[in-house]
Design a protein around this motif. Structure first.
Motif, PDB file in Angstrom:
ATOM      1  N   LEU A   1       6.829  -2.399  -1.058  1.00 39.24           N
ATOM      2  CA  LEU A   1       6.492  -2.559   0.062  1.00 39.24           C
ATOM      3  C   LEU A   1       4.658  -2.671  -0.073  1.00 39.24           C
ATOM      4  O   LEU A   1       4.219  -1.578  -0.038  1.00 39.24           O
ATOM      5  N   ARG A   2       4.201  -3.396   0.733  1.00 36.95           N
ATOM      6  CA  ARG A   2       5.088  -5.135   0.866  1.00 36.95           C
ATOM      7  C   ARG A   2       4.318  -5.887  -0.083  1.00 36.95           C
ATOM      8  O   ARG A   2       5.796  -6.808  -0.422  1.00 36.95           O
ATOM      9  N   ALA A   3       4.220  -6.041  -0.811  1.00 35.19           N
ATOM     10  CA  ALA A   3       3.356  -6.608  -1.843  1.00 35.19           C
ATOM     11  C   ALA A   3       4.579  -7.245  -3.205  1.00 35.19           C
ATOM     12  O   ALA A   3       4.607  -8.224  -3.358  1.00 35.19           O
TER      13      ALA A   3
ATOM     14  N   GLY B   1      -7.785 -10.004  -5.128  1.00 34.42           N
ATOM     15  CA  GLY B   1      -7.936  -9.633  -3.960  1.00 34.42           C
ATOM     16  C   GLY B   1      -6.276  -8.971  -3.304  1.00 34.42           C
ATOM     17  O   GLY B   1      -6.386  -7.813  -4.297  1.00 34.42           O
ATOM     18  N   ASP B   2      -6.703  -9.026  -1.955  1.00 34.14           N
ATOM     19  CA  ASP B   2      -5.069  -8.015  -1.260  1.00 34.14           C
ATOM     20  C   ASP B   2      -4.342  -8.990  -1.824  1.00 34.14           C
ATOM     21  O   ASP B   2      -4.146  -9.984  -1.216  1.00 34.14           O
ATOM     22  N   ALA B   3      -3.699  -8.799  -2.254  1.00 36.59           N
ATOM     23  CA  ALA B   3      -2.254  -9.335  -2.870  1.00 36.59           C
ATOM     24  C   ALA B   3      -0.505  -9.268  -1.534  1.00 36.59           C
ATOM     25  O   ALA B   3      -0.274 -10.329  -0.742  1.00 36.59           O
ATOM     26  N   GLY B   4      -0.575  -7.899  -0.851  1.00 40.10           N
ATOM     27  CA  GLY B   4      -0.412  -7.759   0.433  1.00 40.10           C
ATOM     28  C   GLY B   4      -0.703  -8.873   1.445  1.00 40.10           C
ATOM     29  O   GLY B   4       0.260  -9.527   2.171  1.00 40.10           O
ATOM     30  N   ASP B   5      -2.177  -8.871   1.142  1.00 38.08           N
ATOM     31  CA  ASP B   5      -2.562  -9.436   2.469  1.00 38.08           C
ATOM     32  C   ASP B   5      -2.269 -11.003   2.186  1.00 38.08           C
ATOM     33  O   ASP B   5      -2.320 -12.079   3.436  1.00 38.08           O
TER      34      ASP B   5
ATOM     35  N   GLN C   1      -2.734 -10.466   6.945  1.00 39.36           N
ATOM     36  CA  GLN C   1      -3.909  -9.563   6.571  1.00 39.36           C
ATOM     37  C   GLN C   1      -3.506  -8.497   7.775  1.00 39.36           C
ATOM     38  O   GLN C   1      -2.723  -8.943   8.676  1.00 39.36           O
ATOM     39  N   LYS C   2      -3.397  -7.140   6.972  1.00 42.82           N
ATOM     40  CA  LYS C   2      -2.461  -6.287   8.663  1.00 42.82           C
ATOM     41  C   LYS C   2      -3.473  -6.017   8.769  1.00 42.82           C
ATOM     42  O   LYS C   2      -5.534  -5.305   8.457  1.00 42.82           O
ATOM     43  N   LEU C   3      -3.603  -5.470   9.719  1.00 47.16           N
ATOM     44  CA  LEU C   3      -4.605  -3.910  10.055  1.00 47.16           C
ATOM     45  C   LEU C   3      -4.803  -2.436  10.315  1.00 47.16           C
ATOM     46  O   LEU C   3      -3.645  -2.187   9.658  1.00 47.16           O
TER      47      LEU C   3
HETATM   48 MG   LIG Z   1      -2.189  -4.938  -0.105  1.00 47.71          MG
END
Ligand SMILES: [Mg+2]
Ligand SMILES: O=P(O)(O)OC[C@H]1O[C@H](OP(=O)(O)OP(=O)(O)O)[C@H](O)[C@@H]1O
Ligand SMILES: O=c1cc[nH]c(=O)[nH]1
Length: 219
Positions: free
Chosen positions: A80-82, A206-210, A215-217
């Motif tokens: 998790l999470r991506a 870039g950021d796969a999860g975001d 976007q996460k804090l």
């Molecule tokens: Mg990420």
């Protein structure tokens, strides 16, 4: 390690990879998730060629038919999470797989350049004698894959292990190559050149999860 870089051969996979990297197309999170899922389906199909098969007879409306069907007991574990859209893609093909979920995220303790991997949530069936698939779309340093594998050890010894990833950095591929048994498979859609100073894959995406979930804090 047995490394299967699927984009060594041109295929429709190139189109899906190109879309998840494209800064304009990335603005559509549903398309991003669906493309990761489609790549999971392709990687699952490729992986399926290495499974064990046994001959069985099924009945058609007109006659009996001999078919070779996979016999592996698969446990699909995603990070998790991506890992969620990649998990869905693999599960689309491995209908009967048992499932495990683990959270592994990068915790930036002191500054954006240094981080440790935190494993918090873990739900896993018995792994003894099973075929374990570890899925995470980004193989950057490789530390999340290894931390996951270590955390799963108390659940039993799998018969075989398959790592599944979408984009890897050469450094991360070398890291898992050095830290997993030599009969472990790596099914990877493509391998990029390097990591930047923050541990992001270059050129990567870039950021796969975001991109998949917003976007996460930073905690
Ligand atoms: Mg990420
Ligand atoms: O190979 P590594 O250097 O360990 O990096 C890869 C990890 O980074 C990403 O997760 P991230 O920490 O961004 O968490 P997220 O899925 O919540 O976005 C990715 O999904 C991997 O789990
Ligand atoms: O490039 C990277 C590296 C880790 N995690 C990501 O989402 N992207």
């Amino acid at each position: 390690m047995l490394i299967h870089n699927i984009s060594n051969q041109d295929s429709i996979l190139n189109s899906f990879l190109s879309e998840i990297r494209d800064i304009t197309i990335q603005k559509d999170p549903m398309r991003f998730r669906r493309n990761i899922e489609r790549i999971g389906e392709i990687l699952g199909y490729e992986l399926s060629k290495s499974l064990n098969y046994s001959s069985q007879i099924i009945k058609t409306p007109l006659d009996n038919c001999n078919v070779n069907l996979p016999t592996n007991e698969i446990v699909l574990c995603s990070i998790l999470r991506a890992g969620v859209p990649l998990h869905n893609g693999l599960l689309n093909y491995f209908d009967k797989a048992e499932n495990a979920f683990i959270s592994a995220y990068r915790h930036h303790k002191h500054n954006p350049e240094s981080f440790e991997i935190i494993v918090e949530y873990l739900a896993c069936p018995n792994l003894e004698g099973k075929t374990l698939i570890l899925a995470d779309p980004m193989l950057a340093t490789g530390q999340s894959m290894l931390a996951t594998y270590e955390a799963l050890k108390p659940f039993g010894t799998p018969k075989e292990i398959h790592l599944v990833s979408v984009i890897g950095a050469q450094e991360g591929v070398d890291f898992v190559n050095n830290n997993f048994d030599k009969d472990t498979h790596l099914w990877i859609a493509t391998i990029d050149e390097k990591l930047n100073e923050k541990g992001y894959i270059i050129p990567g995406l870039g950021d796969a999860g975001d991109l998949a979930f917003g976007q996460k804090l930073q905690q």
